[in-house]
Design a protein around this motif. Structure first.
Motif, PDB file in Angstrom:
ATOM      1  N   TYR A 172       0.945  -0.919  -0.242  1.00  0.00           N
ATOM      2  CA  TYR A 172      -0.010   0.310   0.197  1.00  0.00           C
ATOM      3  C   TYR A 172       0.735   1.590   0.264  1.00  0.00           C
ATOM      4  N   SER A 173       1.106   2.238  -0.895  1.00  0.00           N
ATOM      5  CA  SER A 173       1.986   3.191  -0.959  1.00  0.00           C
ATOM      6  C   SER A 173       0.469   4.352  -2.274  1.00  0.00           C
ATOM      7  N   LEU A 174       1.241   5.674  -1.773  1.00  0.00           N
ATOM      8  CA  LEU A 174       0.520   6.699  -2.923  1.00  0.00           C
ATOM      9  C   LEU A 174       0.856   6.375  -4.370  1.00  0.00           C
ATOM     10  N   ASP A 176       0.149   2.836  -4.828  1.00  0.00           N
ATOM     11  CA  ASP A 176      -0.452   1.486  -5.042  1.00  0.00           C
ATOM     12  C   ASP A 176      -1.233   1.706  -4.125  1.00  0.00           C
ATOM     13  N   ARG A 177      -2.849   1.967  -4.186  1.00  0.00           N
ATOM     14  CA  ARG A 177      -3.765   2.599  -3.623  1.00  0.00           C
ATOM     15  C   ARG A 177      -5.011   1.583  -4.045  1.00  0.00           C
ATOM     16  N   ARG A 178      -4.330   0.494  -4.276  1.00  0.00           N
ATOM     17  CA  ARG A 178      -5.416  -0.425  -5.116  1.00  0.00           C
ATOM     18  C   ARG A 178      -6.371  -0.902  -3.593  1.00  0.00           C
ATOM     19  N   GLU A 180      -7.661   0.387  -1.356  1.00  0.00           N
ATOM     20  CA  GLU A 180      -8.550   1.774  -0.720  1.00  0.00           C
ATOM     21  C   GLU A 180      -9.877   1.341  -1.467  1.00  0.00           C
ATOM     22  N   TYR A 245       1.325   8.404   4.889  1.00  0.00           N
ATOM     23  CA  TYR A 245      -0.383   8.646   4.045  1.00  0.00           C
ATOM     24  C   TYR A 245      -0.713   7.268   4.679  1.00  0.00           C
ATOM     25  N   PRO A 246      -0.172   6.055   3.924  1.00  0.00           N
ATOM     26  CA  PRO A 246      -1.015   4.571   4.366  1.00  0.00           C
ATOM     27  C   PRO A 246      -1.471   4.492   6.097  1.00  0.00           C
ATOM     28  N   HIS A 249      -5.258   5.385   7.658  1.00  0.00           N
ATOM     29  CA  HIS A 249      -6.313   4.496   7.669  1.00  0.00           C
ATOM     30  C   HIS A 249      -6.455   3.854   8.827  1.00  0.00           C
ATOM     31  N   SER A 286      -3.486  13.344  -2.193  1.00  0.00           N
ATOM     32  CA  SER A 286      -4.277  11.513  -2.625  1.00  0.00           C
ATOM     33  C   SER A 286      -4.859  12.380  -4.232  1.00  0.00           C
ATOM     34  N   LYS A 291      -5.656   7.224  -7.992  1.00  0.00           N
ATOM     35  CA  LYS A 291      -6.237   6.069  -7.563  1.00  0.00           C
ATOM     36  C   LYS A 291      -6.140   5.146  -8.922  1.00  0.00           C
TER      37      LYS A 291
END
Length: 298
Positions: A172-174, A176-178, A180, A245-246, A249, A286, A291
């Motif tokens: 998960y990263s900026l 790789d926002r999959r 979300e 960023y991650p 959440h 974001s 995305k």
């Protein structure tokens, strides 16, 4: 250092943790680095029986044996080394898991593992059998909790429905926002913690030369990173934004960082400090990074 509860378990992990696969120095150098990380507040150390054919577990065990009750040891299972050393094969069977745990315990110099994770998985696996193995190990006291390491939505959903996992490790990263799209909220709703890997996108978000990454072309990567660095203004601030960023959440418990040197360790620890990072900063990020979505294993 701040600590977060790992899902519904009683385990608390540091917001940034140590991905031990990155260790590439000599034994004493690695032991010194692991101990420095502990001294700086990192309490979660993540390895796998596959890394360096078990040698990684050995150095982690040797480094942390004297402070076992103060650290969270996590390792992984499912990739079985071939007897001739030519590689490994995927084996999520009950028998393999029940046998492999004892070897990991020996290498880690401990009589229990805090978090035992399935190191991958497909929807075609004997999932019920795999879950049974982990539950047996919990009953035996050889593991405290179990989870999976997977980026496959269909596999994650199956374990959410069928098992008592407390965590999922996922990329998960900026870039790789999959996660979300559905996975992060699904896991949060079931009180399952997320352990993030790949937060720096193989270094592309920092200082590695641009190249294709997931669905992004080399030119797209270059352009997005340029915008990120302009927004961050300097490398320290950029690193901080990328790491924070991650963590925004609610499902995320820790960012597992691959640390190779003391310099990297100190940079990571500095980046984990909020230092004025506001939600609006992350919201703006974001908007810069579009995305993306899982195309397979849905």
């Amino acid at each position: 250092m701040k600590y977060r509860k790992l899902g519904k378990s009683e385990i608390k992990v540091s917001e940034v943790s140590f991905g031990c696969m990155s260790l590439k120095g000599g034994e004493q150098e690695n032991i010194t680095l692991l101990n420095r990380a502990f001294e700086e507040g990192i309490n979660y150390f993540d390895t796998a029986d596959l890394y360096d054919a078990g040698e990684n577990e050995k150095v982690v065990g040797k480094a942390l044996e004297s402070k076992r009750d103060q650290v969270i040891l996590a390792t992984k299972v499912g990739n079985q080394m071939r007897p001739d050393g030519s590689g490994w094969d995927w084996n999520p069977s009950k028998s393999h898991i029940l046998n492999a745990v004892d070897e990991s315990l020996k290498r880690l110099r401990t009589d229990y593992i805090d978090l035992y994770q399935l190191h991958g998985g497909t929807i075609e696996d004997p999932i019920d059998e795999t879950i049974e193995a982990f539950e047996i190990l919990k009953d035996q006291g050889k593991i405290r909790e179990y989870g999976i390491s997977s980026i496959r939505p269909n596999v994650i959903k199956a374990y959410v429905e069928k098992s008592n996992i407390v965590s999922v490790m996922m990329q998960y990263s900026l870039f790789d926002r999959r996660p979300e799209e559905t996975c992060l909220d699904l896991l949060a709703n079931h009180d399952i913690g997320v352990l993030v890997r790949g937060a720096y996108a193989k270094g592309l978000l920092l200082d590695k030369p641009a190249k294709e990454y997931l669905n992004w072309s080399k030119e797209e990567v270059k352009d997005l990173v340029k915008q990120l660095h302009a927004f961050g203004k300097n490398m320290d601030r950029t690193r901080q934004l990328v790491l924070q960023y991650p963590l925004q959440h609610k499902a995320v418990a820790s960012v597992v960082s691959g640390i190779r040197t003391e310099v990297q360790l100190m940079e990571t620890l500095e980046a984990i400090k909020e230092n004025g990072t506001l939600p609006k900063d992350l919201d703006q990020l974001s908007e810069i990074f579009p995305k993306n979505y899982y195309q397979n294993h849905r």
